[in-house]
Design a protein around this motif. Structure first.
Motif, mmCIF file in Angstrom:
data_model
loop_
_atom_site.group_PDB
_atom_site.id
_atom_site.type_symbol
_atom_site.label_atom_id
_atom_site.label_comp_id
_atom_site.label_asym_id
_atom_site.label_seq_id
_atom_site.Cartn_x
_atom_site.Cartn_y
_atom_site.Cartn_z
ATOM 1 N N GLN A 125 0.787 -1.639 -0.193
ATOM 2 C CA GLN A 125 0.058 0.041 0.243
ATOM 3 C C GLN A 125 0.781 1.192 -0.043
ATOM 4 O O GLN A 125 -0.038 2.319 0.081
ATOM 5 C CB GLN A 125 -1.270 0.204 1.246
ATOM 6 N N ARG A 126 2.309 1.444 0.494
ATOM 7 C CA ARG A 126 3.070 2.329 0.429
ATOM 8 C C ARG A 126 2.767 3.282 -1.074
ATOM 9 O O ARG A 126 3.159 4.039 -1.256
ATOM 10 C CB ARG A 126 4.617 1.723 0.463
ATOM 11 N N ILE A 127 2.520 1.979 -1.781
ATOM 12 C CA ILE A 127 3.468 2.589 -3.466
ATOM 13 C C ILE A 127 1.169 3.290 -4.171
ATOM 14 O O ILE A 127 1.284 4.224 -4.436
ATOM 15 C CB ILE A 127 3.318 1.617 -4.337
ATOM 16 N N GLU A 128 0.322 3.485 -2.910
ATOM 17 C CA GLU A 128 -1.105 4.096 -3.413
ATOM 18 C C GLU A 128 -1.012 5.288 -2.810
ATOM 19 O O GLU A 128 0.088 6.065 -2.104
ATOM 20 C CB GLU A 128 -1.906 2.808 -2.578
ATOM 21 N N GLY A 129 -1.900 6.114 -3.412
ATOM 22 C CA GLY A 129 -2.403 7.545 -2.849
ATOM 23 C C GLY A 129 -1.506 8.789 -3.391
ATOM 24 O O GLY A 129 -1.824 9.531 -3.360
ATOM 25 N N ARG A 130 -0.944 8.300 -4.988
ATOM 26 C CA ARG A 130 0.361 9.172 -5.182
ATOM 27 C C ARG A 130 -0.271 8.457 -6.585
ATOM 28 O O ARG A 130 -0.205 7.713 -7.413
ATOM 29 C CB ARG A 130 1.493 9.987 -5.187
ATOM 30 N N PRO A 131 -0.070 9.323 -8.226
ATOM 31 C CA PRO A 131 0.087 8.538 -9.630
ATOM 32 C C PRO A 131 1.436 8.245 -9.873
ATOM 33 O O PRO A 131 1.774 8.997 -9.586
ATOM 34 C CB PRO A 131 -0.492 9.890 -10.376
ATOM 35 N N TRP A 132 1.307 8.132 -10.475
ATOM 36 C CA TRP A 132 3.261 7.225 -11.174
ATOM 37 C C TRP A 132 3.127 7.118 -12.942
ATOM 38 O O TRP A 132 2.241 7.601 -13.081
ATOM 39 C CB TRP A 132 3.683 5.568 -10.685
ATOM 40 N N ASN A 133 3.731 7.463 -13.046
ATOM 41 C CA ASN A 133 4.759 7.772 -15.467
ATOM 42 C C ASN A 133 5.197 6.539 -15.195
ATOM 43 O O ASN A 133 5.530 6.277 -15.988
ATOM 44 C CB ASN A 133 5.496 9.017 -15.054
ATOM 45 N N GLY A 134 5.773 5.715 -14.012
ATOM 46 C CA GLY A 134 6.470 4.677 -13.978
ATOM 47 C C GLY A 134 7.421 3.603 -13.283
ATOM 48 O O GLY A 134 7.451 5.086 -11.992
ATOM 49 N N GLY A 135 7.729 2.295 -13.716
ATOM 50 C CA GLY A 135 8.682 2.004 -12.173
ATOM 51 C C GLY A 135 9.568 1.012 -12.567
ATOM 52 O O GLY A 135 8.763 -0.125 -13.264
ATOM 53 N N ILE A 136 10.064 0.463 -11.537
ATOM 54 C CA ILE A 136 10.909 -1.106 -11.546
ATOM 55 C C ILE A 136 10.425 -1.062 -10.266
ATOM 56 O O ILE A 136 9.957 -1.598 -9.407
ATOM 57 C CB ILE A 136 12.186 -0.984 -11.800
ATOM 58 N N LEU A 137 9.412 -3.632 -10.617
ATOM 59 C CA LEU A 137 9.691 -4.177 -8.905
ATOM 60 C C LEU A 137 10.774 -4.886 -9.532
ATOM 61 O O LEU A 137 9.898 -5.937 -10.402
ATOM 62 C CB LEU A 137 8.011 -4.834 -9.411
ATOM 63 N N ASP A 138 11.677 -4.776 -8.653
ATOM 64 C CA ASP A 138 12.132 -5.968 -8.431
ATOM 65 C C ASP A 138 12.601 -6.635 -7.285
ATOM 66 O O ASP A 138 12.151 -7.162 -6.309
ATOM 67 C CB ASP A 138 14.179 -5.411 -8.505
ATOM 68 N N GLU A 139 12.865 -8.011 -7.901
ATOM 69 C CA GLU A 139 12.732 -9.676 -6.798
ATOM 70 C C GLU A 139 11.245 -9.235 -7.196
ATOM 71 O O GLU A 139 10.995 -9.637 -5.743
ATOM 72 C CB GLU A 139 13.280 -9.385 -6.230
ATOM 73 N N TYR A 140 10.586 -9.662 -8.499
ATOM 74 C CA TYR A 140 9.384 -9.570 -8.119
ATOM 75 C C TYR A 140 8.716 -11.066 -7.464
ATOM 76 O O TYR A 140 7.762 -10.608 -6.770
ATOM 77 C CB TYR A 140 9.032 -8.695 -9.534
#
Length: 471
Positions: A125-140
């Protein structure tokens, strides 16, 4: 000029951290990909994270229609994310190109108005609450199964953001499903890329890995294979090759006690590092060198109390059997420390173990002497991941080149043999241990695994952190 140097692929890097990379055709295709979501299971230490970092840097300095474009670099935990990304991002983005750097939030704001955050996904949930243009999920593969669909993808929706899901496979879990979809569905928003560690790493590093890892772990970690861990958990173990009554006990060498906390049965495992009977080092062609005995872990004893056990009972048995040992005693085990039996009234299990092994205890009229300051505890603050522990055990049992570094005396440790032969994977899982199939199994092999994972992890300075020119 500064921004042109950042954007131009063929321009000289603005600092030493952005060293030239070797060319690899699949990595180049990944760089050129126009898919919104890229799934990249690739071999360990083969450059996937470095490519991802540079992709984020490129986006930070590429104008968008947004005045505040935001990007993330995420790993399964906050500590992992900090270790993998934070220091490198600070080195890759010169101070002159930043307007703000927050160590607390692990955030960098650039002169372009763009921001990059380093995030741990232990709380998705840390990633929620703001809009994102992009990113990396490492060790998915090590992230929670629902993190992508329930938390990350919705947070990208507002700005139609992109995401790369990268890492090494971890059995056939949600990463496997995601990779299969990206590769086979025909969905134009998804793309899949994979490559081997041997495509990138020096041959000597690959050979070292083959000497240290069991075949399936090597396939998973260095060939990015989604290995199907079914059936027996400790699949390399064979009584014919991994047991011997000729394992020895040396009263002066360090003695190793391994604990897991349980009531039925109460258990402990006893080991010594020693030359293994019938095992020899091998030359580059796999031929055994009969003048060079192979050292490894010998399981030379156990505690097995079938019912109504507790920590004092296990310690009493260890002191009775091994109390005359003259050398050091090294103690390993479950970091959780147990939560049942005497631990509720007399302190934690580890408190009890320290008290009894150091100071001794009374067994009826007989006083059992402890080991005093010769006892050394090697218990981490948290347990390793179960898969990491199992991988370490299997790599100790047998490596790709056939070397065996773990053997059991079947006479003095029969239940260890029974565990290594009988513990199975959870049906329908991703290689997890089945804890309910037979309640007597798993505990004593878990205890041994805590020691093996602590002292012989499959990643260490020699293998996993090889200094690589160009990567």
């Amino acid at each position: 000029m500064l921004l042109q140097r950042w954007r131009g692929r063929r321009m000289a890097a603005p600092n030493a951290r952005l060293y030239p990379l070797r060319y690899h055709p699949v990595q180049a295709a990944y760089e050129r990909s126009t898919a919104k979501y890229n799934v990249v299971p690739a071999g360990r230490r083969s450059g996937k994270t470095e490519k991802a970092k540079r992709k984020v840097i490129k986006h930070l300095f590429t104008p968008t229609r947004w005045t505040d474009p935001r990007y993330f670099c995420a790993a399964p935990t906050r500590d992992q994310a900090r270790q993998i990304y934070w220091d490198d991002l600070k080195k890759m983005i010169p101070q002159r190109l930043r307007t703000e750097t927050s160590e607390t939030y692990m955030m960098i704001r650039t002169i372009m108005g763009s921001e990059v955050f380093v995030i741990g996904m232990d709380k998705p949930q840390r990633i929620e609450g703001r809009p994102w243009n992009g990113g990396i999920l490492d060790e998915y593969a090590d992230m929670k199964k629902g993190a992508w669909g329930e938390n990350v993808q919705p947070a990208l929706a507002d700005r139609d953001g992109w995401c790369d899901l990268i890492g090494v496979p971890e059995g056939r879990n949600h990463y496997y499903d995601t990779y299969q979809y990206a590769r086979d569905s025909g969905d134009p928003e998804w793309a899949a890329f994979t490559w081997l560690s041997s495509d990138i790493l020096p041959a000597k590093v690959i050979e070292r890995a083959k000497r240290s890892l069991d075949p399936l772990v090597y396939q998973q970690e260095y060939e990015a294979s989604f290995v199907n861990f079914l059936g027996r958990i400790y699949y390399p173990f064979l009584a014919a090759t991994h047991t011997s009554p000729k394992l020895t006990y040396d009263p002066r060498r360090p003695l190793i006690f391994c604990f897991d906390f349980n009531v039925e049965p109460g258990i402990a495992c006893v080991c010594q590092e020693q030359p293994l009977p019938g095992q020899y080092e091998r030359d580059q062609n796999g031929v055994q060198l009969l003048n060079r005995p192979l050292w490894g872990t010998g399981v030379i004893g156990e505690v097995w109390i079938p019912q109504n056990s507790n920590t004092p009972a296990v310690c009493r048995k260890l002191l009775t059997d091994w109390g005359k040992h003259e050398g050091a005693v090294l103690v390993y085990g479950d970091a959780a420390g147990g939560a049942r039996g005497t631990a509720q009234t007399e302190g934690s299990d580890w408190d009890l173990i320290k008290r009894y092994l150091q100071g001794g205890m009374r067994d009826g009229a007989e006083l059992l002497s402890g080991f005093s300051d010769r006892v050394h505890f090697n218990v981490p603050s948290a347990n390793p991941a179960v898969r990491a522990r199992v991988n370490a055990m299997n790599s100790r049992l047998q490596t790709v080149d056939g070397s065996i570094r773990l053997m059991v005396n079947p006479v003095t440790a029969p239940h260890v043999v029974r565990d290594l032969e009988g513990v199975t994977a959870l049906a329908g899982g991703a290689g997890e241990i089945d804890k309910k199939g037979n309640p007597e199994l798993t505990h004593i092999s878990d205890a041994l695994g805590y020691y093996i994972a602590r002292e012989f992890p499959i990643y260490n300075n020699e293998m996993g952190l090889a200094a690589l020119e160009g990567y």
